[in-house]
Scaffold this motif. Sequence first.
Motif, PDB file in Angstrom:
ATOM      1  N   LEU A 111       0.830  -1.208   0.000  1.00  0.00           N
ATOM      2  CA  LEU A 111       0.000   0.000   0.000  1.00  0.00           C
ATOM      3  C   LEU A 111       0.867   1.262   0.000  1.00  0.00           C
ATOM      4  N   ALA A 112       1.947   1.235   0.782  1.00  0.00           N
ATOM      5  CA  ALA A 112       2.863   2.386   0.815  1.00  0.00           C
ATOM      6  C   ALA A 112       3.496   2.600  -0.556  1.00  0.00           C
ATOM      7  N   GLY A 113       3.867   1.503  -1.231  1.00  0.00           N
ATOM      8  CA  GLY A 113       4.425   1.613  -2.580  1.00  0.00           C
ATOM      9  C   GLY A 113       3.430   2.229  -3.542  1.00  0.00           C
ATOM     10  N   SER A 114       2.166   1.832  -3.433  1.00  0.00           N
ATOM     11  CA  SER A 114       1.118   2.398  -4.285  1.00  0.00           C
ATOM     12  C   SER A 114       1.004   3.900  -4.073  1.00  0.00           C
ATOM     13  N   GLN A 115       1.028   4.306  -2.806  1.00  0.00           N
ATOM     14  CA  GLN A 115       0.953   5.746  -2.504  1.00  0.00           C
ATOM     15  C   GLN A 115       2.141   6.489  -3.098  1.00  0.00           C
ATOM     16  N   LYS A 116       3.334   5.905  -2.982  1.00  0.00           N
ATOM     17  CA  LYS A 116       4.544   6.573  -3.469  1.00  0.00           C
ATOM     18  C   LYS A 116       4.544   6.779  -4.978  1.00  0.00           C
ATOM     19  N   VAL A 117       3.946   5.852  -5.724  1.00  0.00           N
ATOM     20  CA  VAL A 117       3.901   6.028  -7.179  1.00  0.00           C
ATOM     21  C   VAL A 117       2.635   6.753  -7.632  1.00  0.00           C
ATOM     22  N   GLY A 118       1.797   7.141  -6.673  1.00  0.00           N
ATOM     23  CA  GLY A 118       0.620   7.935  -7.002  1.00  0.00           C
ATOM     24  C   GLY A 118      -0.545   7.162  -7.577  1.00  0.00           C
ATOM     25  N   VAL A 119      -0.624   5.856  -7.285  1.00  0.00           N
ATOM     26  CA  VAL A 119      -1.767   5.061  -7.735  1.00  0.00           C
ATOM     27  C   VAL A 119      -2.769   5.004  -6.580  1.00  0.00           C
ATOM     28  N   PRO A 120      -3.938   5.638  -6.739  1.00  0.00           N
ATOM     29  CA  PRO A 120      -4.921   5.641  -5.650  1.00  0.00           C
ATOM     30  C   PRO A 120      -5.411   4.227  -5.333  1.00  0.00           C
TER      31      PRO A 120
END
Length: 176
Positions: free
Chosen positions: A44-53
Motif C-alpha cells: 500500500l505504501a508503494g502504491s501511494q509513493k507512485v501515485g496510484v490511488p
Amino acid sequence: SRVTNQCSEYACLAALFGTASICNNASIAEDGKTLGQPTEMALLAGSQKVGVPDPRPTYHRIQEIPFSSDRKRMEVRCRPVGGSHACLAFALSAKREENGKVVSPDGSVYFVKGMPESILAECQTCVAADGSSVMLTDSGKARALSQSRKMAACGLRVLAMAFGPSLETLSFAGII
C-alpha cells in the motif's frame, strides 16, 4: 524522475499497484496509522509513493481465497461498484472474450498475488505500458523469473501480481 499519470508507463503501473492494493487486507489511515501484515502495508505504501490511488473503495469483494503457505498465493474476486474499473487494464480484462463469449459476464475480475513461479506459470498474457494485454512468451516469463530471483538474492521479498476475468485467463501485471 517522479511518476505521474502523464508518464507513458502509468497504465501498467496502475494495473500493478492496483492489483497489489485490491489483493490486500491491510490499511493505512489518513493519520499514517497502519493495520495489517507488514508486506501488505508495504504494498500500500508503494502504491501511494507512485501515485496510484487505492482502488478498493470502488470494488465489491465477491470472494477471497486467503494466502496460505501451501498455495503461496492470495486470490480475490471483485466487481466494480459503479460498473467502471479502476484502470484501463482491468476494464479490458473484464471484457475479454473466448469463443465469442465474454469470460466474465458480471464484469468481475480476479486479482492474484503470490510466489512469482506460481503466478507466472498461470499467465498467458502480460500488461503492456499502455495498459493493453500482450502475449506473455516463455522468454518473457524466464526474464521475469530471473529478475525476481536477482531481487530475492539481495534479500528482498518478491511477489508477482496478476489479474484476469477467470483464474484460467490471467494477465501478468509485474513483480514487486
